[in-house]
Design a protein around this motif. Structure first.
Motif, PDB file in Angstrom:
ATOM      1  N   ALA A 267     -53.503  56.157  64.112  1.00 24.95           N
ATOM      2  CA  ALA A 267     -54.753  56.895  64.313  1.00 24.95           C
ATOM      3  C   ALA A 267     -55.878  56.105  63.671  1.00 24.95           C
ATOM      4  N   GLY A 268     -56.944  55.885  64.429  1.00 23.93           N
ATOM      5  CA  GLY A 268     -58.065  55.106  63.915  1.00 23.93           C
ATOM      6  C   GLY A 268     -59.392  55.806  64.121  1.00 23.93           C
ATOM      7  N   HIS A 269     -60.313  55.525  63.213  1.00 20.39           N
ATOM      8  CA  HIS A 269     -61.676  56.059  63.283  1.00 20.39           C
ATOM      9  C   HIS A 269     -62.622  54.896  62.989  1.00 20.39           C
ATOM     10  N   ILE A 270     -63.578  54.657  63.883  1.00 25.24           N
ATOM     11  CA  ILE A 270     -64.561  53.589  63.705  1.00 25.24           C
ATOM     12  C   ILE A 270     -65.941  54.228  63.765  1.00 25.24           C
ATOM     13  N   GLN A 271     -66.772  53.909  62.785  1.00 19.70           N
ATOM     14  CA  GLN A 271     -68.157  54.381  62.802  1.00 19.70           C
ATOM     15  C   GLN A 271     -69.068  53.186  62.605  1.00 19.70           C
ATOM     16  N   VAL A 272     -70.072  53.077  63.471  1.00 20.67           N
ATOM     17  CA  VAL A 272     -71.026  51.973  63.406  1.00 20.67           C
ATOM     18  C   VAL A 272     -72.309  52.498  62.778  1.00 20.67           C
ATOM     19  N   ASP A 273     -72.789  51.815  61.728  1.00 18.35           N
ATOM     20  CA  ASP A 273     -74.023  52.253  61.081  1.00 18.35           C
ATOM     21  C   ASP A 273     -75.233  51.753  61.878  1.00 18.35           C
TER      22      ASP A 273
ATOM     23  N   VAL B   7     -64.010  50.864  59.511  1.00 22.01           N
ATOM     24  CA  VAL B   7     -62.768  51.152  60.229  1.00 22.01           C
ATOM     25  C   VAL B   7     -61.818  51.850  59.267  1.00 22.01           C
ATOM     26  N   ASP B   8     -61.253  52.967  59.700  1.00 20.52           N
ATOM     27  CA  ASP B   8     -60.267  53.714  58.925  1.00 20.52           C
ATOM     28  C   ASP B   8     -59.050  53.897  59.824  1.00 20.52           C
ATOM     29  N   MET B   9     -57.946  53.228  59.486  1.00 18.85           N
ATOM     30  CA  MET B   9     -56.729  53.261  60.305  1.00 18.85           C
ATOM     31  C   MET B   9     -55.596  53.851  59.471  1.00 18.85           C
ATOM     32  N   LYS B  10     -54.871  54.779  60.056  1.00 19.63           N
ATOM     33  CA  LYS B  10     -53.740  55.406  59.371  1.00 19.63           C
ATOM     34  C   LYS B  10     -52.452  55.083  60.124  1.00 19.63           C
ATOM     35  N   GLY B  11     -51.383  54.942  59.359  1.00 23.25           N
ATOM     36  CA  GLY B  11     -50.068  54.729  59.934  1.00 23.25           C
ATOM     37  C   GLY B  11     -49.284  56.026  59.947  1.00 23.25           C
ATOM     38  N   THR B  12     -47.987  55.900  60.200  1.00 24.85           N
ATOM     39  CA  THR B  12     -47.063  57.023  60.159  1.00 24.85           C
ATOM     40  C   THR B  12     -45.966  56.669  59.159  1.00 24.85           C
ATOM     41  N   PRO B  13     -45.103  57.625  58.805  1.00 26.64           N
ATOM     42  CA  PRO B  13     -43.990  57.265  57.915  1.00 26.64           C
ATOM     43  C   PRO B  13     -43.089  56.169  58.503  1.00 26.64           C
ATOM     44  N   ASP B  14     -43.011  56.112  59.829  1.00 30.27           N
ATOM     45  CA  ASP B  14     -42.166  55.107  60.481  1.00 30.27           C
ATOM     46  C   ASP B  14     -42.878  53.784  60.752  1.00 30.27           C
ATOM     47  N   ALA B  15     -44.187  53.812  60.892  1.00 27.83           N
ATOM     48  CA  ALA B  15     -44.947  52.600  61.217  1.00 27.83           C
ATOM     49  C   ALA B  15     -46.247  52.588  60.422  1.00 27.83           C
ATOM     50  N   VAL B  16     -46.328  51.712  59.412  1.00 30.87           N
ATOM     51  CA  VAL B  16     -47.514  51.649  58.562  1.00 30.87           C
ATOM     52  C   VAL B  16     -48.683  51.028  59.326  1.00 30.87           C
ATOM     53  N   ALA B  17     -49.876  51.208  58.785  1.00 23.61           N
ATOM     54  CA  ALA B  17     -51.063  50.560  59.324  1.00 23.61           C
ATOM     55  C   ALA B  17     -51.106  49.132  58.783  1.00 23.61           C
ATOM     56  N   SER B  18     -51.722  48.218  59.529  1.00 24.57           N
ATOM     57  CA  SER B  18     -51.754  46.822  59.087  1.00 24.57           C
ATOM     58  C   SER B  18     -53.109  46.174  59.373  1.00 24.57           C
ATOM     59  N   PHE B  19     -53.376  45.092  58.631  1.00 21.97           N
ATOM     60  CA  PHE B  19     -54.613  44.310  58.757  1.00 21.97           C
ATOM     61  C   PHE B  19     -54.232  42.841  58.672  1.00 21.97           C
ATOM     62  N   ARG B  20     -54.854  42.021  59.524  1.00 26.46           N
ATOM     63  CA  ARG B  20     -54.641  40.571  59.472  1.00 26.46           C
ATOM     64  C   ARG B  20     -55.944  39.900  59.890  1.00 26.46           C
ATOM     65  N   GLN B  21     -56.335  38.843  59.140  1.00 27.10           N
ATOM     66  CA  GLN B  21     -57.544  38.090  59.479  1.00 27.10           C
ATOM     67  C   GLN B  21     -57.385  36.637  59.073  1.00 27.10           C
ATOM     68  N   ARG B  22     -57.787  35.751  59.978  1.00 27.11           N
ATOM     69  CA  ARG B  22     -57.811  34.317  59.674  1.00 27.11           C
ATOM     70  C   ARG B  22     -58.951  34.071  58.699  1.00 27.11           C
TER      71      ARG B  22
END
Length: 189
Positions: A72-78, A85-100
């Motif tokens: 589940a994600g929520h994005i708000q642009v100022d 960006v606010d992203m939530k995972g589940t007990p079975d699948a966590v939320a993740s972030f990756r950036q070069r």
């Protein structure tokens, strides 16, 4: 105008008007700021007037080298065009972030937790709930942090691991870090 998009199948949704403002002296990939956002989810709700985007079900957000996943994600642009960006995972699948990261071609920041929050204006990443954050070079770990909550400020190059508020001394270790020396990396062939 409020539009709700439902689909049994996954779909791609490109928003050219959104942009992460990753500028300044930060080590994040600077090319990301000019890239469109690509969103995939089972359900997307868009409020163009308030610049709010809600996503549910196998969410994937891509913006240049930034990849954020969750359930589940929520994005708000100022008003200045910066996203939160606010992203939530589940007990079975966590939320993740990756950036070069800027500079070395194969250096990445990669994290996962129950909740991933990224503020494009401040360039602060917050991982909460059994959080891990790694700095990788050529898929080899340079730095690794573990704890209940991790804050990473990309502009200041600052890590912080915070234990839960109800933590007791018996719960040790509350945080763990493995940090490589900061010297100019050279690749030997």
């Amino acid at each position: 105008m409020h539009t709700v998009i439902h689909s049994a199948l996954r779909f791609a949704f490109v928003l050219l008007s959104l942009g992460f403002a990753l500028g300044g002296d930060a080590n994040a990939e600077k090319a990301d700021q000019d890239k469109p956002i690509i969103l995939e989810a089972e359900k997307v709700s868009v409020n163009d007037v308030q610049q709010i985007y809600d996503l549910n079900g196998q969410v994937l957000l891509i913006k240049g080298s930034i990849v954020i996943t969750g359930d589940a994600g929520h994005i708000q642009v100022d008003p200045e065009g910066y996203e939160a960006v606010d992203m939530k995972g589940t007990p079975d699948a966590v939320a993740s972030f990756r950036q070069r990261r800027e500079g070395l071609a194969e250096e990445f920041m990669q994290g996962q937790a129950s909740q991933v929050i990224y503020n494009a204006k401040t360039e602060v990443l917050t991982l909460t709930g059994e959080a891990t954050l790694k700095r990788l070079l050529n898929m080899q770990m340079l730095d690794q942090l573990r704890g209940w909550k991790i804050e990473y400020d990309d502009v200041k190059q600052y890590y912080r691991v915070i234990p839960p508020t109800n933590a007791k001394p018996d719960d040790l270790p509350l945080a763990r870090a493995i940090l490589s020396p900061r010297r100019k990396a050279t690749l030997e062939k």
